[in-house]
Design a protein around this motif. Structure first.
Motif, PDB file in Angstrom:
ATOM      1  N   ILE A 170       0.840  -1.197   0.000  1.00  0.00           N
ATOM      2  CA  ILE A 170       0.000   0.000   0.000  1.00  0.00           C
ATOM      3  C   ILE A 170       0.875   1.246   0.000  1.00  0.00           C
ATOM      4  CG2 ILE A 170      -1.979  -1.075   1.105  1.00  0.00           C
ATOM      5  CD1 ILE A 170      -1.089   0.282   3.744  1.00  0.00           C
ATOM      6  N   SER A 171       0.336   2.273  -0.623  1.00  0.00           N
ATOM      7  CA  SER A 171       0.989   3.576  -0.687  1.00  0.00           C
ATOM      8  C   SER A 171      -0.105   4.635  -0.636  1.00  0.00           C
ATOM      9  CB  SER A 171       1.814   3.700  -1.963  1.00  0.00           C
ATOM     10  OG  SER A 171       1.016   3.432  -3.101  1.00  0.00           O
ATOM     11  N   PRO A 172       0.220   5.892  -0.361  1.00  0.00           N
ATOM     12  CA  PRO A 172      -0.815   6.938  -0.329  1.00  0.00           C
ATOM     13  C   PRO A 172      -1.587   7.006  -1.642  1.00  0.00           C
ATOM     14  CG  PRO A 172       1.227   7.753   0.606  1.00  0.00           C
ATOM     15  CD  PRO A 172       1.542   6.415  -0.003  1.00  0.00           C
ATOM     16  N   LYS A 173      -2.853   7.246  -1.576  1.00  0.00           N
ATOM     17  CA  LYS A 173      -3.685   7.236  -2.772  1.00  0.00           C
ATOM     18  C   LYS A 173      -3.341   8.374  -3.724  1.00  0.00           C
ATOM     19  CE  LYS A 173      -8.385   5.873  -3.854  1.00  0.00           C
ATOM     20  NZ  LYS A 173      -9.753   5.637  -3.305  1.00  0.00           N
ATOM     21  N   ASP A 174      -2.845   9.487  -3.161  1.00  0.00           N
ATOM     22  CA  ASP A 174      -2.529  10.637  -4.014  1.00  0.00           C
ATOM     23  C   ASP A 174      -1.085  10.616  -4.510  1.00  0.00           C
ATOM     24  OD1 ASP A 174      -1.306  11.063  -1.609  1.00  0.00           O
ATOM     25  OD2 ASP A 174      -2.150  13.068  -1.265  1.00  0.00           O
ATOM     26  N   ASP A 227      -2.959   0.013  13.169  1.00  0.00           N
ATOM     27  CA  ASP A 227      -3.503   1.354  12.957  1.00  0.00           C
ATOM     28  C   ASP A 227      -2.389   2.373  12.729  1.00  0.00           C
ATOM     29  OD1 ASP A 227      -6.066   0.414  13.183  1.00  0.00           O
ATOM     30  OD2 ASP A 227      -6.299   0.977  15.291  1.00  0.00           O
ATOM     31  N   ALA A 228      -1.302   2.250  13.498  1.00  0.00           N
ATOM     32  CA  ALA A 228      -0.198   3.199  13.354  1.00  0.00           C
ATOM     33  C   ALA A 228       0.480   3.050  11.996  1.00  0.00           C
ATOM     34  CB  ALA A 228       0.811   2.984  14.482  1.00  0.00           C
ATOM     35  N   VAL A 229       0.676   1.818  11.548  1.00  0.00           N
ATOM     36  CA  VAL A 229       1.311   1.588  10.248  1.00  0.00           C
ATOM     37  C   VAL A 229       0.482   2.216   9.139  1.00  0.00           C
ATOM     38  CG1 VAL A 229       1.862  -0.199   8.550  1.00  0.00           C
ATOM     39  CG2 VAL A 229       2.627  -0.446  10.923  1.00  0.00           C
ATOM     40  N   LEU A 230      -0.831   2.036   9.179  1.00  0.00           N
ATOM     41  CA  LEU A 230      -1.690   2.614   8.150  1.00  0.00           C
ATOM     42  C   LEU A 230      -1.588   4.140   8.140  1.00  0.00           C
ATOM     43  CD1 LEU A 230      -4.886   0.376   8.531  1.00  0.00           C
ATOM     44  CD2 LEU A 230      -3.040   0.150   6.861  1.00  0.00           C
ATOM     45  N   GLU A 231      -1.583   4.738   9.314  1.00  0.00           N
ATOM     46  CA  GLU A 231      -1.501   6.200   9.379  1.00  0.00           C
ATOM     47  C   GLU A 231      -0.134   6.699   8.899  1.00  0.00           C
ATOM     48  OE1 GLU A 231      -3.910   8.305   9.943  1.00  0.00           O
ATOM     49  OE2 GLU A 231      -5.285   6.595  10.175  1.00  0.00           O
ATOM     50  N   GLN A 234      -0.112   6.593   5.203  1.00  0.00           N
ATOM     51  CA  GLN A 234      -0.944   7.689   4.721  1.00  0.00           C
ATOM     52  C   GLN A 234      -0.186   9.020   4.782  1.00  0.00           C
ATOM     53  OE1 GLN A 234      -3.895   7.285   3.433  1.00  0.00           O
ATOM     54  NE2 GLN A 234      -4.579   9.392   3.198  1.00  0.00           N
ATOM     55  N   ALA A 235       0.687   9.154   5.785  1.00  0.00           N
ATOM     56  CA  ALA A 235       1.467  10.388   5.933  1.00  0.00           C
ATOM     57  C   ALA A 235       2.655  10.441   4.983  1.00  0.00           C
ATOM     58  CB  ALA A 235       1.957  10.516   7.372  1.00  0.00           C
ATOM     59  N   GLY A 236       2.904   9.363   4.238  1.00  0.00           N
ATOM     60  CA  GLY A 236       3.945   9.373   3.228  1.00  0.00           C
ATOM     61  C   GLY A 236       5.314   8.924   3.692  1.00  0.00           C
ATOM     62  N   LEU A 237       5.406   8.231   4.821  1.00  0.00           N
ATOM     63  CA  LEU A 237       6.716   7.814   5.309  1.00  0.00           C
ATOM     64  C   LEU A 237       7.287   6.630   4.547  1.00  0.00           C
ATOM     65  CD1 LEU A 237       5.654   9.532   7.821  1.00  0.00           C
ATOM     66  CD2 LEU A 237       7.254   8.143   9.149  1.00  0.00           C
ATOM     67  N   GLY A 238       6.455   5.864   3.872  1.00  0.00           N
ATOM     68  CA  GLY A 238       6.962   4.729   3.126  1.00  0.00           C
ATOM     69  C   GLY A 238       5.842   3.802   2.712  1.00  0.00           C
ATOM     70  N   LEU A 239       6.234   2.695   2.074  1.00  0.00           N
ATOM     71  CA  LEU A 239       5.279   1.655   1.703  1.00  0.00           C
ATOM     72  C   LEU A 239       5.100   0.692   2.864  1.00  0.00           C
ATOM     73  CD1 LEU A 239       6.766   0.792  -1.824  1.00  0.00           C
ATOM     74  CD2 LEU A 239       5.035   2.528  -1.279  1.00  0.00           C
ATOM     75  N   ALA A 240       4.083  -0.156   2.782  1.00  0.00           N
ATOM     76  CA  ALA A 240       3.890  -1.214   3.778  1.00  0.00           C
ATOM     77  C   ALA A 240       3.251  -2.414   3.100  1.00  0.00           C
ATOM     78  CB  ALA A 240       3.028  -0.736   4.939  1.00  0.00           C
ATOM     79  N   VAL A 241       3.585  -3.594   3.596  1.00  0.00           N
ATOM     80  CA  VAL A 241       2.973  -4.836   3.143  1.00  0.00           C
ATOM     81  C   VAL A 241       1.918  -5.225   4.163  1.00  0.00           C
ATOM     82  CG1 VAL A 241       3.351  -7.257   2.553  1.00  0.00           C
ATOM     83  CG2 VAL A 241       5.094  -5.545   1.996  1.00  0.00           C
ATOM     84  N   VAL A 242       0.659  -5.272   3.712  1.00  0.00           N
ATOM     85  CA  VAL A 242      -0.456  -5.513   4.626  1.00  0.00           C
ATOM     86  C   VAL A 242      -1.436  -6.492   3.986  1.00  0.00           C
ATOM     87  CG1 VAL A 242      -0.262  -3.204   5.638  1.00  0.00           C
ATOM     88  CG2 VAL A 242      -1.843  -3.605   3.739  1.00  0.00           C
ATOM     89  N   ARG A 250      -8.773   3.815   1.161  1.00  0.00           N
ATOM     90  CA  ARG A 250      -7.890   4.896   1.604  1.00  0.00           C
ATOM     91  C   ARG A 250      -6.542   4.887   0.888  1.00  0.00           C
ATOM     92  NH1 ARG A 250      -6.903   4.445   7.725  1.00  0.00           N
ATOM     93  NH2 ARG A 250      -5.648   6.291   7.240  1.00  0.00           N
ATOM     94  N   PHE A 251      -6.134   3.737   0.358  1.00  0.00           N
ATOM     95  CA  PHE A 251      -4.768   3.595  -0.138  1.00  0.00           C
ATOM     96  C   PHE A 251      -4.741   3.110  -1.584  1.00  0.00           C
ATOM     97  CE2 PHE A 251      -4.742   2.842   4.442  1.00  0.00           C
ATOM     98  CZ  PHE A 251      -3.758   3.716   4.878  1.00  0.00           C
ATOM     99  N   ARG A 252      -3.604   3.324  -2.214  1.00  0.00           N
ATOM    100  CA  ARG A 252      -3.333   2.704  -3.495  1.00  0.00           C
ATOM    101  C   ARG A 252      -2.835   1.284  -3.209  1.00  0.00           C
ATOM    102  NH1 ARG A 252      -2.548   4.835  -8.403  1.00  0.00           N
ATOM    103  NH2 ARG A 252      -2.365   6.953  -7.537  1.00  0.00           N
ATOM    104  N   ARG A 253      -3.436   0.328  -3.870  1.00  0.00           N
ATOM    105  CA  ARG A 253      -3.100  -1.076  -3.657  1.00  0.00           C
ATOM    106  C   ARG A 253      -2.291  -1.588  -4.847  1.00  0.00           C
ATOM    107  NH1 ARG A 253      -7.013  -5.355  -1.778  1.00  0.00           N
ATOM    108  NH2 ARG A 253      -8.403  -3.568  -1.608  1.00  0.00           N
TER     109      ARG A 253
END
Length: 307
Positions: A170-174, A227-231, A234-242, A250-253
């Motif tokens: 996942i990455s920020p949608k924008d 919850d913290a990882v998702l936020e 969303q704030a743009g700190l990096g990608l995550a595997v979820v 909320r996210f780009r998949r």
């Protein structure tokens, strides 16, 4: 002093007549009189004045009357409570689940169960699979929804497969997609990742997949819960595997290229204890809802049948 004797005593006290009391209790009058005499011997005092068919309570009878009423009422309450428990009018279930399941599919499933069984108290414990399995094995939980198969290492536990869920990036949608189309695991090299805390199943799966591809992942930040990882993503700190079940809108998949990453969600329980009906009801509801295709599972999930 026997329960039936107290019931006969209350009937005589109410009707003021032995024969009518016997008819009310559907017993022969001599048997009722015999039980009353036995009760009087047990308490060591006469309970009724018997004068030419006029039956009145003695002082001992007046003393016993409210006590007998309370005993009969509390006994009936106990019988009713047990019947309601057996009929699933009451009960308590301690359910453990991983944070991703608590964030994703579990709320809708528990809401449906609550509508069907409003009298059953649900206690939810959120933790990682290892901790959940330990709590279940030690009797701290009735059921646990887990995402690994180490349950088979404990002879006290048994599990049933519910569904498979894909892991996605996942990455920020924008923000721009990390790659076009599907993403090979190797494309995570040099990509900053928002990483879960130590002991998290998703952390272990991600790190193992990266190392199998020949590199150690780069952490932008680590130590978070779901919850913290998702936020943080969303704030743009990096990608995550979820898991795909927590992504929503909320996210780009971004999906992995085949064979990708996936995990089996299982329902674990104790094999060595007789489960109360309330626990069995929730177990059946989970299997039907998540394992039988009743739920509208999001993309990237597939229901399973069997163990």
């Amino acid at each position: 002093m026997q329960f039936q004797q107290l019931a006969y005593f209350l009937a005589v006290a109410q009707t003021r007549h032995f024969t009518r009391a016997a008819e009310q209790m559907r017993v022969a009058q001599p048997s009722l009189s015999q039980q009353i005499r036995a009760l009087e011997r047990d308490v060591g005092a006469g309970l009724f004045h018997r004068i030419r068919g006029n039956v009145t309570l003695t002082e001992a009878g007046e003393t016993l009357l409210p006590i007998a009423r309370r005993i009969i009422a509390e006994t009936e309450t106990a019988y009713r409570a047990i019947r309601e428990l057996d009929e699933l009018g009451r009960g308590r279930v301690r359910l453990g689940a991983t944070p991703s399941l608590c964030t994703g599919l579990l709320p809708a499933m528990l809401a449906a169960f609550r509508r069907d069984y409003p009298g059953i108290e649900l206690v939810l414990h959120e933790s990682g699979s290892r901790d959940l399995q330990t709590a279940l094995s030690e009797g701290g939980l009735d059921l646990a929804m887990i995402v690994d198969s180490r349950v088979h290492d404990d002879s006290r536990l048994e599990s049933r497969a519910l569904f498979v869920e894909d892991l996605v990036v996942i990455s920020p949608k924008d923000a721009p997609a990390p790659v076009r189309g599907r993403m090979p695991i190797a494309a995570l090299r040099h990509r900053p990742l928002v990483m879960f805390r130590q002991g998290y199943d998703l952390r272990e799966a991600t790190v193992a997949a990266c190392r199998a591809a020949g590199f150690d992942p780069l952490f932008a930040i680590e130590g978070g819960e779901m919850d913290a990882v998702l936020e943080l993503v969303q704030a743009g700190l990096g990608l995550a595997v979820v898991p795909s079940t927590v992504v929503g809108d909320r996210f780009r998949r971004t999906q992995f290229t085949e064979p990708g990453l996936s995990r089996v969600v299982r329902l674990a329980y104790r094999r060595d204890v007789e489960q109360p009906r309330a626990v069995r009801a929730l177990q059946e509801a989970v299997v039907q809802y998540l394992g039988g295709g009743v739920a509208r599972l999001p993309p990237g999930t597939r229901p399973l049948v069997g163990g």
